[in-house]
Design a protein around this motif. Structure first.
Motif, PDB file in Angstrom:
ATOM      1  N   GLY A  43      26.859 -15.005  54.409  1.00  0.00           N
ATOM      2  CA  GLY A  43      26.662 -14.760  52.990  1.00  0.00           C
ATOM      3  C   GLY A  43      27.471 -15.707  52.128  1.00  0.00           C
ATOM      4  N   ALA A  44      27.095 -15.766  50.865  1.00  0.00           N
ATOM      5  CA  ALA A  44      27.865 -16.562  49.911  1.00  0.00           C
ATOM      6  C   ALA A  44      29.256 -15.952  49.774  1.00  0.00           C
ATOM      7  CB  ALA A  44      27.157 -16.583  48.565  1.00  0.00           C
ATOM      8  N   PRO A  45      30.281 -16.775  49.568  1.00  0.00           N
ATOM      9  CA  PRO A  45      31.637 -16.224  49.471  1.00  0.00           C
ATOM     10  C   PRO A  45      31.805 -15.361  48.228  1.00  0.00           C
ATOM     11  CG  PRO A  45      31.631 -18.551  48.886  1.00  0.00           C
ATOM     12  CD  PRO A  45      30.264 -18.237  49.408  1.00  0.00           C
ATOM     13  N   THR A  46      32.577 -14.296  48.386  1.00  0.00           N
ATOM     14  CA  THR A  46      32.962 -13.458  47.253  1.00  0.00           C
ATOM     15  C   THR A  46      34.486 -13.436  47.178  1.00  0.00           C
ATOM     16  OG1 THR A  46      32.921 -11.469  48.643  1.00  0.00           O
ATOM     17  CG2 THR A  46      30.931 -11.986  47.403  1.00  0.00           C
ATOM     18  N   ALA A  47      34.996 -13.298  45.977  1.00  0.00           N
ATOM     19  CA  ALA A  47      36.445 -13.335  45.784  1.00  0.00           C
ATOM     20  C   ALA A  47      37.066 -12.001  46.180  1.00  0.00           C
ATOM     21  CB  ALA A  47      36.770 -13.651  44.329  1.00  0.00           C
ATOM     22  N   ALA A  48      38.184 -12.066  46.880  1.00  0.00           N
ATOM     23  CA  ALA A  48      38.985 -10.886  47.197  1.00  0.00           C
ATOM     24  C   ALA A  48      40.399 -11.143  46.707  1.00  0.00           C
ATOM     25  CB  ALA A  48      38.988 -10.626  48.703  1.00  0.00           C
ATOM     26  N   GLY A  49      41.071 -10.095  46.282  1.00  0.00           N
ATOM     27  CA  GLY A  49      42.412 -10.316  45.764  1.00  0.00           C
ATOM     28  C   GLY A  49      43.094  -9.045  45.325  1.00  0.00           C
ATOM     29  N   LEU A  50      43.768  -9.121  44.198  1.00  0.00           N
ATOM     30  CA  LEU A  50      44.605  -8.044  43.688  1.00  0.00           C
ATOM     31  C   LEU A  50      43.943  -7.390  42.476  1.00  0.00           C
ATOM     32  CD1 LEU A  50      47.385  -6.544  43.326  1.00  0.00           C
ATOM     33  CD2 LEU A  50      48.053  -8.488  41.890  1.00  0.00           C
ATOM     34  N   MET A  51      43.944  -6.059  42.466  1.00  0.00           N
ATOM     35  CA  MET A  51      43.405  -5.293  41.348  1.00  0.00           C
ATOM     36  C   MET A  51      44.501  -4.387  40.788  1.00  0.00           C
ATOM     37  SD  MET A  51      40.569  -4.609  39.625  1.00  0.00           S
ATOM     38  CE  MET A  51      39.272  -5.093  40.740  1.00  0.00           C
ATOM     39  N   ARG A  52      44.731  -4.462  39.452  1.00  0.00           N
ATOM     40  CA  ARG A  52      45.695  -3.572  38.817  1.00  0.00           C
ATOM     41  C   ARG A  52      45.249  -3.291  37.392  1.00  0.00           C
ATOM     42  NH1 ARG A  52      49.292  -6.360  35.495  1.00  0.00           N
ATOM     43  NH2 ARG A  52      49.310  -8.622  35.719  1.00  0.00           N
ATOM     44  N   ARG A  53      45.913  -2.328  36.751  1.00  0.00           N
ATOM     45  CA  ARG A  53      45.534  -1.972  35.388  1.00  0.00           C
ATOM     46  C   ARG A  53      46.032  -3.045  34.414  1.00  0.00           C
ATOM     47  NH1 ARG A  53      46.600   2.494  38.094  1.00  0.00           N
ATOM     48  NH2 ARG A  53      48.819   2.575  37.592  1.00  0.00           N
ATOM     49  N   ARG A  54      45.166  -3.411  33.478  1.00  0.00           N
ATOM     50  CA  ARG A  54      45.433  -4.548  32.598  1.00  0.00           C
ATOM     51  C   ARG A  54      46.579  -4.285  31.630  1.00  0.00           C
ATOM     52  NH1 ARG A  54      42.269  -8.872  31.302  1.00  0.00           N
ATOM     53  NH2 ARG A  54      40.511  -7.943  32.434  1.00  0.00           N
ATOM     54  N   ARG A  55      46.615  -3.142  31.000  1.00  0.00           N
ATOM     55  CA  ARG A  55      47.564  -2.889  29.915  1.00  0.00           C
ATOM     56  C   ARG A  55      48.775  -2.050  30.347  1.00  0.00           C
ATOM     57  NH1 ARG A  55      45.410  -4.593  25.241  1.00  0.00           N
ATOM     58  NH2 ARG A  55      43.148  -4.874  25.127  1.00  0.00           N
ATOM     59  N   GLY A  78      42.406  -6.611  48.323  1.00  0.00           N
ATOM     60  CA  GLY A  78      41.133  -6.796  49.022  1.00  0.00           C
ATOM     61  C   GLY A  78      40.019  -6.814  47.997  1.00  0.00           C
ATOM     62  N   CYS A  79      39.248  -5.715  47.952  1.00  0.00           N
ATOM     63  CA  CYS A  79      38.231  -5.499  46.905  1.00  0.00           C
ATOM     64  C   CYS A  79      37.304  -6.697  46.712  1.00  0.00           C
ATOM     65  CB  CYS A  79      38.895  -5.161  45.577  1.00  0.00           C
ATOM     66  SG  CYS A  79      40.064  -3.823  45.659  1.00  0.00           S
ATOM     67  N   PRO A  80      36.670  -7.245  47.772  1.00  0.00           N
ATOM     68  CA  PRO A  80      35.769  -8.376  47.546  1.00  0.00           C
ATOM     69  C   PRO A  80      34.622  -7.999  46.627  1.00  0.00           C
ATOM     70  CG  PRO A  80      35.504  -7.507  49.759  1.00  0.00           C
ATOM     71  CD  PRO A  80      36.699  -6.833  49.175  1.00  0.00           C
ATOM     72  N   GLY A  81      34.323  -8.875  45.685  1.00  0.00           N
ATOM     73  CA  GLY A  81      33.259  -8.631  44.727  1.00  0.00           C
ATOM     74  C   GLY A  81      33.661  -7.746  43.574  1.00  0.00           C
ATOM     75  N   ALA A  82      34.906  -7.245  43.566  1.00  0.00           N
ATOM     76  CA  ALA A  82      35.317  -6.312  42.519  1.00  0.00           C
ATOM     77  C   ALA A  82      35.459  -6.992  41.167  1.00  0.00           C
ATOM     78  CB  ALA A  82      36.638  -5.642  42.904  1.00  0.00           C
ATOM     79  N   GLU A  83      35.632  -8.299  41.169  1.00  0.00           N
ATOM     80  CA  GLU A  83      35.824  -9.005  39.897  1.00  0.00           C
ATOM     81  C   GLU A  83      34.661  -8.771  38.957  1.00  0.00           C
ATOM     82  OE1 GLU A  83      37.219 -13.415  38.365  1.00  0.00           O
ATOM     83  OE2 GLU A  83      36.347 -13.198  40.354  1.00  0.00           O
ATOM     84  N   ALA A  84      33.428  -8.778  39.506  1.00  0.00           N
ATOM     85  CA  ALA A  84      32.253  -8.586  38.661  1.00  0.00           C
ATOM     86  C   ALA A  84      32.052  -7.130  38.279  1.00  0.00           C
ATOM     87  CB  ALA A  84      31.008  -9.107  39.392  1.00  0.00           C
ATOM     88  N   ALA A  85      32.469  -6.213  39.178  1.00  0.00           N
ATOM     89  CA  ALA A  85      32.201  -4.789  38.944  1.00  0.00           C
ATOM     90  C   ALA A  85      33.346  -4.054  38.278  1.00  0.00           C
ATOM     91  CB  ALA A  85      31.882  -4.114  40.288  1.00  0.00           C
ATOM     92  N   ALA A  86      34.508  -4.672  38.176  1.00  0.00           N
ATOM     93  CA  ALA A  86      35.672  -3.967  37.665  1.00  0.00           C
ATOM     94  C   ALA A  86      35.533  -3.654  36.188  1.00  0.00           C
ATOM     95  CB  ALA A  86      36.929  -4.814  37.888  1.00  0.00           C
ATOM     96  N   PRO A  87      35.959  -2.467  35.765  1.00  0.00           N
ATOM     97  CA  PRO A  87      35.937  -2.154  34.334  1.00  0.00           C
ATOM     98  C   PRO A  87      36.913  -3.040  33.569  1.00  0.00           C
ATOM     99  CG  PRO A  87      36.944  -0.375  35.607  1.00  0.00           C
ATOM    100  CD  PRO A  87      36.410  -1.355  36.594  1.00  0.00           C
ATOM    101  N   LEU A 104      42.575  -5.603  35.742  1.00  0.00           N
ATOM    102  CA  LEU A 104      42.807  -7.041  35.859  1.00  0.00           C
ATOM    103  C   LEU A 104      42.642  -7.427  37.315  1.00  0.00           C
ATOM    104  CD1 LEU A 104      43.760  -9.671  34.443  1.00  0.00           C
ATOM    105  CD2 LEU A 104      46.093  -9.019  35.086  1.00  0.00           C
ATOM    106  N   PHE A 105      41.826  -8.435  37.588  1.00  0.00           N
ATOM    107  CA  PHE A 105      41.574  -8.890  38.953  1.00  0.00           C
ATOM    108  C   PHE A 105      42.146 -10.285  39.135  1.00  0.00           C
ATOM    109  CE2 PHE A 105      38.994 -10.952  42.249  1.00  0.00           C
ATOM    110  CZ  PHE A 105      39.109 -10.035  43.271  1.00  0.00           C
ATOM    111  N   GLU A 106      42.967 -10.457  40.156  1.00  0.00           N
ATOM    112  CA  GLU A 106      43.561 -11.751  40.480  1.00  0.00           C
ATOM    113  C   GLU A 106      42.987 -12.237  41.815  1.00  0.00           C
ATOM    114  OE1 GLU A 106      47.845 -13.526  41.987  1.00  0.00           O
ATOM    115  OE2 GLU A 106      47.818 -11.681  40.793  1.00  0.00           O
ATOM    116  N   PRO A 107      42.061 -13.196  41.805  1.00  0.00           N
ATOM    117  CA  PRO A 107      41.479 -13.654  43.079  1.00  0.00           C
ATOM    118  C   PRO A 107      42.508 -14.376  43.935  1.00  0.00           C
ATOM    119  CG  PRO A 107      40.727 -15.012  41.249  1.00  0.00           C
ATOM    120  CD  PRO A 107      41.503 -13.893  40.642  1.00  0.00           C
TER     121      PRO A 107
END
Length: 304
Positions: free
Chosen positions: A268-280, A147-156, A160-163
């Motif tokens: 509203g303008a569309p925001t990306a939602a998808g998968l969030m996981r740790r990059r390394r 889920g996490c819409p908009g998380a791509e911009a805010a994620a540390p 890793l965010f996969e829209p």
């Protein structure tokens, strides 16, 4: 050094409001409980409890410490459960998060399928807001989140965010709202009604944009991270709600809610939602299995 015993003692005092009652709950003497609390307060460097004439209550610092103490104890319980799963010969345990707006529309079928196809995997599913899910994944409390819409911009950077989908926020009213019965409405009427807004950037910005476009000076609304509370305000308190479209898709389909009338309608303008996981950190075999099932069965928007 803080230990788990001190955290249990602290929470017992908070929940009972009394050192004597807390001592009985955790099966220690009152002097031993007092020493344990004193050691905890020395470790954190500040008093956490204040004794009143009738009740012991947490200080301001103590109130902020409560959530951390509960989370630490829960994490320990989860860790013990994960170890027992492995000892029992099962493949493993998977904890993943789902954005509250997606829980019903997207995951009902996926969770049923996961339990059928991978009964050897112990599942724990957490429903929370996008911001809480990002923190939980980053801190290692969840294997991944969906889920996490908009998380791509805010994620540390460590995440890793996969829209996978695009999500829009919409303004809705209940079917009993005065605006629901109108085909057209004057935008200046917006300020006359109560508003309830999911406290996510996309929803708040939509409300601000809507008011600014009509020259209304200030956007005032009940802001909450609870989708169910916004829904209740729309359905029962005649508020105008600002929510991500997936969160109200069922209500719109069954005409329990309606979009704002023509002339006021805004998405509203569309925001990306998808998968969030740790990059390394690679996902475990169990987490990859569950993710594949969820992705295949749960992340396809339902037919309209």
């Amino acid at each position: 050094m803080i230990d788990l015993r001190q955290l249990r003692h602290f929470l017992a005092v908070v929940e009972t409001g009394s050192f004597s009652a807390a001592a009985e709950r955790v099966y220690v003497s009152q002097p031993a409980l007092t020493r344990s609390i004193q050691q905890l307060e020395r470790a954190v460097g500040t008093p956490l409890l204040a004794r009143g004439s009738r009740r012991t209550v947490p200080t301001a610092e103590g109130r902020s410490f409560i959530l951390h103490a509960r989370q630490i104890l829960q994490d320990c319980l989860d860790a013990e459960a994960d170890v027992r799963v492995v000892q029992d010969g099962r493949l493993g345990a998977v904890a993943f998060g789902i954005d509250a707006m997606f829980a019903a529309p997207f995951l009902d079928v996926a969770l049923v399928q996961a339990t059928r196809e991978a009964p050897e995997i112990a599942l724990r599913v957490v429903e929370a807001s996008a911001g809480d899910l990002v923190r939980a994944v980053a801190e290692g409390r969840l294997d991944f989140a969906i889920g996490c819409p908009g998380a791509e911009a805010a994620a540390p950077a460590a995440l890793l965010f996969e829209p996978l989908l695009e999500v829009r926020s919409v303004a809705v009213v209940g079917r009993g709202h005065p605006l629901a019965r109108r085909r057209r409405a004057v935008p200046s009427e917006l300020a006359a009604f109560e508003w309830a807004v999911l406290d996510e950037p996309a929803c708040v910005e939509l409300g601000q944009r809507l008011f600014e476009a009509q020259g209304i000076p200030a956007f005032r609304a009940l802001r909450t991270n609870s989708i169910s509370l916004v829904r209740d305000q729309v359905m029962h308190a005649r508020a105008i709600g600002l929510l991500p479209e997936p969160a109200v898709r069922g209500e719109l389909r069954h005409r329990l809610m309606r979009l704002l009338p023509q002339g006021m309608r805004l998405a509203g303008a569309p925001t990306a939602a998808g998968l969030m996981r740790r990059r390394r950190e690679p996902l475990s075999a169990a987490a990859r299995r569950i993710l594949d099932i969820v992705r295949d069965t749960g992340l396809r928007p339902p037919a309209r």
